[in-house]
Structures are given as structure tokens and as C-alpha cells.
Design a protein around this motif. Structure first.
Motif, PDB file in Angstrom:
ATOM      1  N   ALA A 104     -27.134  25.790  -2.025  1.00  0.00           N
ATOM      2  CA  ALA A 104     -26.319  24.712  -1.464  1.00  0.00           C
ATOM      3  C   ALA A 104     -25.024  25.211  -0.887  1.00  0.00           C
ATOM      4  CB  ALA A 104     -26.055  23.624  -2.508  1.00  0.00           C
ATOM      5  N   GLU A 140     -22.080  25.983  -3.430  1.00  0.00           N
ATOM      6  CA  GLU A 140     -21.619  24.985  -4.395  1.00  0.00           C
ATOM      7  C   GLU A 140     -21.996  25.369  -5.815  1.00  0.00           C
ATOM      8  OE1 GLU A 140     -19.586  22.889  -3.670  1.00  0.00           O
ATOM      9  OE2 GLU A 140     -19.820  22.247  -1.605  1.00  0.00           O
ATOM     10  N   LEU A 168     -21.703  14.124  -5.951  1.00  0.00           N
ATOM     11  CA  LEU A 168     -22.739  13.668  -5.030  1.00  0.00           C
ATOM     12  C   LEU A 168     -22.946  12.158  -5.152  1.00  0.00           C
ATOM     13  CD1 LEU A 168     -24.593  14.958  -2.937  1.00  0.00           C
ATOM     14  CD2 LEU A 168     -26.373  15.110  -4.685  1.00  0.00           C
ATOM     15  N   GLU A 221     -27.769  19.986  -0.948  1.00  0.00           N
ATOM     16  CA  GLU A 221     -27.226  19.327  -2.134  1.00  0.00           C
ATOM     17  C   GLU A 221     -28.272  18.445  -2.795  1.00  0.00           C
ATOM     18  OE1 GLU A 221     -22.590  18.900  -0.574  1.00  0.00           O
ATOM     19  OE2 GLU A 221     -23.962  17.211  -0.462  1.00  0.00           O
ATOM     20  N   CYS A 279     -24.221  13.409   2.687  1.00  0.00           N
ATOM     21  CA  CYS A 279     -24.776  14.406   1.769  1.00  0.00           C
ATOM     22  C   CYS A 279     -25.669  15.389   2.525  1.00  0.00           C
ATOM     23  CB  CYS A 279     -25.593  13.716   0.670  1.00  0.00           C
ATOM     24  SG  CYS A 279     -24.664  12.491  -0.288  1.00  0.00           S
TER      25      CYS A 279
END
Length: 471
Positions: free
Chosen positions: A71, A74, A87, A297, A293
Motif C-alpha cells: 500500500a 503505509e 480508512l 489500501e 481510498c
């Protein structure tokens, strides 16, 4: 998913004097279980390697779940709990600030089996579950807002593909199991064949769908036509079963691809209509709560929370769409912020009048909508309004495109059809041979044919007859 204290909308950053779970302020000395002391790290200082950037307590995903720590980096910044809360915060902010779901709504979630639609279903379910708990805990239920309903729909597009997947029955059974395993309130699951928009008799509809697909030779045009038929199926299912909103799992990554696809196809005028949080050009408004988003993710969340996804009969993208998808994927690998940058840039386009929540519903719904607009400082609608919509893909058309019909007569059906379609549909879907236009029109679903007849009635006063040509 990177954010800063000045722009974060999900509430992940705390004040310097905020307290942690143990009641201590950040930076305050506390005793460990062994009698030693430690200082909880302060925001703004150097974060310890492998420690979550947000809570500064738990280990990051890269340490605890190295197999799913992609991601765009992240996984090396947040722990699993903080990653999930951030999220969900994006999702919740999109829903509340745009009044996507009201208490009296009955929403239909489009479920393809992929990670994006799976997360959309999960988050909508959690919102519904929380509303149900609040309703059950209230002593005066007559004064409490109702709990919105949720249904789930899967569009069966297997007829449009040459190879019939032997795993289709297994995939649909897994989807039905996913929906049934969600905790109450219960959700009805629909499997909607694409051919159902042609005729209630699926055998007749299947034949019409096959002949329509064979009439479109362009790979990009055929894929775009399937996409439009998919929306018609969702609209039909929503109208037939009393649903008031359709929730799509369209995310930033998909929108970034669409921005470039529309640009290449010459759909610049209608682009703004497709990338907003709300699209109310349809009889049942469509909402995109995962617009902010990234697909990476969503994939990571499915892995972390063991959200089961299903590989259904989905084909690889072809033509222009396939090239753009590969191009954007390459850009994202080189720079994880590319998709977000594309969407933010396109987001500066002026939306249309239908890109907002319709002023419908009961008094409580309208009051809630006004409170949201005031809370989030939403400006009054000053967007543009299209003159009409493309008869094939329902894209808004410019006034100049519609006015070009003034030179035709009602007998010139092929000319009417071309002028009433967007440039993309003209070049990629409609037949080049005008003599086959009537046959092509007969293959379209009744909903499109009805729209065509309605447009011809609308423009009848604009068309010149032999007696009114001024001669």
C-alpha cells in the motif's frame, strides 16, 4: 493514505495535550510493570522504528504483518488498528459530509466479489449495525430515526463472454455466503443476469444481448457498453425492489483510470459527472463512499481483517481501457501519490446539477442534510446543467450537440441517433453503416429505446418540416 494534522478529516491526529488510553498526556512519564519508567513519545519528535506513527504504541503493519505491508509504504507507518480507523474515517466522512445515506434510505450495494466492493459492503454493514444498536438502546423509539436498509446485488455478465466459467456457480455461492454471514440486520442478495434488462424471458434476453454484443466490433466500445448495461441492471433491480440509493465500490484508483480514459475518448465535457461523490442523473442516485481510498489500501484491509473476496467471471480490461489501466498501474508503482494527484486535479472540474443529494425524503432527512451542509461548510449548488444525455451511455451532452438536430427530420433516424449520442459512443459503439442503424436500435434494451423515442418527441418542435422551411 498519507495525511497531515492540518488536512486530516478522519480525526487521527490528536492535540499536544491529548491523553492516551492509560489517561496519560503524551510525553508524560509512567511506570512500567517492572518498576522502570518510560516516556511516551511526543508527536513531532523522531518516531521509533517499527512504531505506529499515529498511536505511537503498537507496532506497524510491516512488523506484525510483513506479507501485506504494501500500500505504498503505509504498512511501515501505521499499525493495523490505526490503518483501519483511518480508512473507515475516509469512508464515514464521505458519507456524512455528502449526505449519501439517510435513516429512511434503503441502499443497494453493488458487489462484484473484489476487494473494493467487499470493503464497501463491510463499511455500510457496520454503519447499519451501529444505527441498529442505537435504535434498540433507545427507550423512546418513536422519536429515534429509523435504521436504513441494505441489499446486495451481483451482476451476472457471463453471457457477454465467449468462455463460460465453470466456477461461476461456486463464486456466486461464496458471495451469498459472505452476505448471509454478516450479522443482523439481514440483507437480501440478488443475482441479476445482464440479459434481464432486455426481457423478463431470460432466453429471449440472452439472444438479444448476444446479438447486441456481436454488433459492436470495437473492443473498447464493447467494454463500455457492458459497463452501461451493468448500471441499467442495478437501476432495474433497485427500482423493482424499492431501493433508494445504489452504493458502488469505485475507489481513487478506478477513478484515476477513468479520468485518463475519458480524456483519450473525447469525453472531457461529461468527465466531471462521473467522478463526484453523488450521481443523481439516474432514477436511483448512485453514491461513491470509497472515492478517497486507494485500491492498495482496500486490498490490505481485506488481508488484515480476513474479508473474503471472490474471483468471479471478470475479464481483463481490453482496448483503450486496458492500456490506460496498465499505464496508471506503472505510474503508481513509480510514485504512490500519482493516482490521488490525478483525481485531485480532475476534481477541480465544475460538477453538474445532479452531482448532489436530491432534496427528497421526509422532514428529518432534509434537516439532517442541511445540518451536514452547515457543519462541513458546503457551498450552495452553483453547478452547470446539461441539456440532455447520451442515449447509449447517459453521459451529459453539450447544448451545441443537441441543437445540431435542428437540421434533421424525424424520418432520419440514423442521423437523430448519431446526434443524440456522445462522440465516444458514435465512434466506438454505433455502427458506421447508417443502413444498419435501425437494426442496431432494435437490439438495444427497452429503457434505451424508450429514451430515444422520448427525445424524438422532445425535439419535434425544433425540427423543420417541409411547410416550415421558410421557402
Amino acid at each position: 493514505m498519507a495525511c497531515s494534522s492540518g488536512t486530516c478529516q478522519s480525526g487521527c491526529y490528536r492535540d499536544e495535550n491529548s491523553v492516551d488510553e492509560d489517561g496519560r498526556k503524551e510525553g508524560q512519564v509512567a511506570a512500567n510493570g517492572d518498576g522502570s519508567n518510560h516516556v511516551s513519545p511526543r508527536r513531532g519528535g523522531v518516531n521509533a522504528p517499527g512504531v505506529c506513527l499515529k498511536c505511537k504504541i503498537n507496532e506497524t503493519i510491516a512488523v506484525t504483518h510483513p506479507a501485506v505491508s504494501g500500500a505504498g509504504g503505509e504498512g511501515g507507518r501505521f499499525c493495523a488498528d490505526c490503518f483501519r480507523s483511518n480508512l473507515f474515517g475516509k469512508f464515514r466522512f464521505a458519507v456524512t459530509s455528502n449526505a449519501m445515506i439517510s435513516p429512511s434510505d434503503n441502499v443497494l450495494v453493488a458487489f462484484s466479489g473484489g476487494s473494493a466492493s467487499r470493503v464497501a459492503l463491510q463499511f455500510v454493514h457496520e454503519m447499519q449495525q451501529k444505527a441498529q444498536k442505537n435504535f434498540d438502546a433507545s427507550r423512546e423509539r418513536q422519536r429515534v430515526l429509523p435504521v436504513f436498509g441494505v441489499g446486495v446485488a451481483y451482476i451476472d455478465e457471463i453471457t457477454m463472454y465467449a468462455e463460460v466459467s465453470s466456477e461461476f456457480d461456486k463464486a456466486t455461492s461464496e458471495m451469498e455466503l459472505i452476505v448471509s454471514n454478516l450479522s443482523p440486520p439481514a440483507k437480501q442478495f440478488f443475482i441479476i443476469p445482464t440479459e434481464s434488462v432486455f426481457s423478463p424471458d431470460l432466453a429471449v434476453g440472452r439472444d438479444s444481448l448476444t446479438r447486441l454484443g456481436d454488433a459492436v466490433s470495437d473492443l473498447t466500445g464493447k467494454e463500455d457498453l457492458i459497463k452501461h448495461l451493468r448500471m441499467l441492471c442495478l437501476q432495474k433491480a433497485a427500482l423493482d425492489n424499492g431501493y433508494t440509493k445504489i452504493v458502488l465500490g469505485t475507489c481513487t484508483s478506478r477513478i484515476a483510470c477513468h479520468v485518463l480514459e475519458a480524456t483519450v475518448k473525447g469525453q472531457g465535457f461529461s468527465l466531471a459527472a462521473d467522478i463526484q461523490y453523488i450521481d443523481a442523473r439516474w432514477k436511483v442516485p448512485v453514491v461513491l463512499p470509497l472515492r478517497d481510498c486507494l485500491s492498495e489500501e482496500l486490498n490490505m484491509l481485506c488481508s488484515l481483517d480476513s474479508l473474503k473476496t471472490v474471483e468471479a467471471s471478470q475479464q481483463a480490461r481490453a482496448g483503450i481501457n486496458g492500456l490506460i489501466s496498465s499505464f496508471v498501474k506503472l505510474l503508481q508503482e513509480e510514485n504512490p501519490s500519482r493516482e490521488s494527484t490525478i483525481v485531485r486535479t480532475a476534481g477541480k472540474l465544475t460538477p453538474f446539477s445532479f452531482n448532489r443529494t436530491p432534496e427528497v425524503g421526509d422532514h428529518n432527512d432534509r434537516l439532517a442534510s442541511k445540518r451536514r451542509q452547515k457543519k462541513y461548510n458546503l457551498k450552495p449548488d452553483e453547478s452547470q446543467s446539461p441539456e440532455s444525455f447520451c442515449l447509449v451511455c447517459n453521459s451529459p451532452l453539450k447544448k451545441t450537440d443537441v441543437s445540431s438536430l435542428n437540421g434533421f427530420t424525424l424520418k432520419e433516424t440514423s442521423a437523430d441517433m448519431y446526434a443524440a449520442a456522445c462522440s465516444s459512443c458514435q465512434y466506438q459503439i454505433l455502427p458506421k453503416d447508417t443502413s444498419s442503424m435501425e437494426q442496431f436500435l432494435s437490439l438495444l434494451p427497452q429503457s434505451i429505446s424508450d429514451s430515444h423515442m422520448f427525445l424524438r418527441e422532445q425535439i419535434q418542435d425544433l425540427l423543420l418540416s417541409d411547410s416550415d422551411d421558410g421557402t
